[in-house]
Design an enzyme around this catalytic site. Sequence first.
Site, PDB file in Angstrom:
ATOM      1  CB  CYS A   1     -12.547  39.370 -29.885  1.00  0.00           C
ATOM      2  SG  CYS A   1     -11.739  38.239 -28.727  1.00  0.00           S
TER       3      CYS A   1
ATOM      4  N   GLY B   1     -16.377  35.011 -33.213  1.00  0.00           N
ATOM      5  CA  GLY B   1     -15.816  34.289 -32.053  1.00  0.00           C
ATOM      6  C   GLY B   1     -17.176  33.391 -31.552  1.00  0.00           C
TER       7      GLY B   1
ATOM      8  CG  ASN C   1     -11.243  42.290 -32.347  1.00  0.00           C
ATOM      9  OD1 ASN C   1     -11.460  42.913 -33.312  1.00  0.00           O
ATOM     10  ND2 ASN C   1     -10.676  41.073 -32.124  1.00  0.00           N
ATOM     11  N   GLY C   2      -8.181  42.070 -30.212  1.00  0.00           N
ATOM     12  CA  GLY C   2      -6.997  42.048 -30.702  1.00  0.00           C
ATOM     13  C   GLY C   2      -6.014  41.335 -29.695  1.00  0.00           C
TER      14      GLY C   2
ATOM     15  CE1 TYR D   1     -12.406  32.270 -44.057  1.00  0.00           C
ATOM     16  CE2 TYR D   1     -11.602  33.071 -42.034  1.00  0.00           C
ATOM     17  CZ  TYR D   1     -12.554  32.009 -42.747  1.00  0.00           C
ATOM     18  OH  TYR D   1     -13.014  31.033 -42.316  1.00  0.00           O
TER      19      TYR D   1
END
Length: 487
Positions: free
Chosen positions: A15, A42, A116-117, A259
């Site tokens: 996300c 995402g 996000n998570g 990354y």
Amino acid sequence: MPGKAKLANKPREKCGVVGMSLSDRDAARPLYYSLYALQHRGQESAGIVTHDGFQQHEHVEMGLVGDAFDEDDIEQLPGPQGIGHVRYPTAGGVNECCAQPFSVSFQSGSLGLAHNGNLVNADEVRTQLEAQGHAFTSNGDTEVIAHDLARNLLDDGLVSAVRETVERIHGSYSLTITYGGKVLGLRDPQGNRPLVLGEVEDGYILASESSAIDTLGGERIRDVDPGELVILESDGSGYESYHVADAPQTAHCFFEHVYFARPDSVLDDRLVYEVRRELGRQLWEDSGIETDVVMPVPDSGRAFATGYAEAAGEDGAKTEFAEGLMKNRYVGRTFIMPTQGEREQAVRLKLNPIKSTIEGKTVTLIDDSIVRGTTSTQLIELLYEAGAEEVHVRIGSPPIIAPCYMGIDMKTREELIAADRSVEEIRDKIGADSLQYISIDAITEAIGRSETDLCLGCVTGEYPYDIEGEERDREISRPDFAEGTAD
């Protein structure tokens, strides 16, 4: 789509979030541009929620940002405050009901929330809320956070309500929230997922990465601190900061630097591109081998390879940096192909070797990670078919031996090539002449944080959260409350 649940050949962030408050113009269009800047985080759905001072407006669709919105959609999102979200499948599956931002209406108003998570105690919180009469429309953890916050807002002020929710939820989260014409940013007490505060010409912005702020011509101010709540002023004139939770250690995700994040983003005051170059230099110092050519797996290995080649040159090695694999950017992601055969064919469609760079040469191939190992095997085969005499592989992260529970799509140990194999066994399986991974010590040195302040669960098997059936790397436990009962 068949095969959607397959593990990616690369770990994938799930996300990206953004929120902004402007002084005198609608936020929808700059939110839209910001989501484009976060598209790498995402690709399954995109959404925006705005507030015009009286009511909330939303548009959420499946697909890429450019497919989810057209000009009419943007025009129908009035208001100078808003939040946005791009999503890759996370807790809750792939469907419209789990796309975000998630909106909920209640007695005190309405709120929108982008997450996000990943929570590790979402089921316990959901069960308790259901016992109190809350009705859920999805099985995602984002709706759990939204309902819990809405419940607390019925009885408490904004900051107190957020603090109470933080005390009940356990896991990783960076949130952007709209409520009553205000935009909020919240980062979990251990700071696992990133969140950055910035300023634009006529307001302020919160985003998963600073590249979204750059896209709008803004300036990054700083990272939101772990456990910090930031409330943007409704008129875009400033922001307030509240410390709502403490943790003795942080748990920053090291893979953001390796990354996930864009190379041009700044995280924890470090330019991601420079961290990756430094990791490449560390790779040379730890396990460098002199070959004719050093080349990256595009695009993820490029910064590592440039740092590696630079360090090799400084040591007098006659190793030339070269682009030996050309990427076709119009081929879909290999992991959504329904059969293994099709995934293998897609790799050959996506990456084509430059024979003149490879033929008759010894080659060092550099990438950021190996997950399943299938792509690495196919790339090594391609290089040998193109005439490489030797292929040596160097990897910019330690071996991934365990799944991620914090919002990344690394599902099970059975799918991870390094979960039950030694480095030599992996080398043999992928067909390389040699294989070396970077060390955890090199990771901490390049990022500038101690091992105890990073989340390294996927490479150690020990996690900074209380996850059922897994080892912990610190003294921590999830909130203790009886399931199915009201507070």
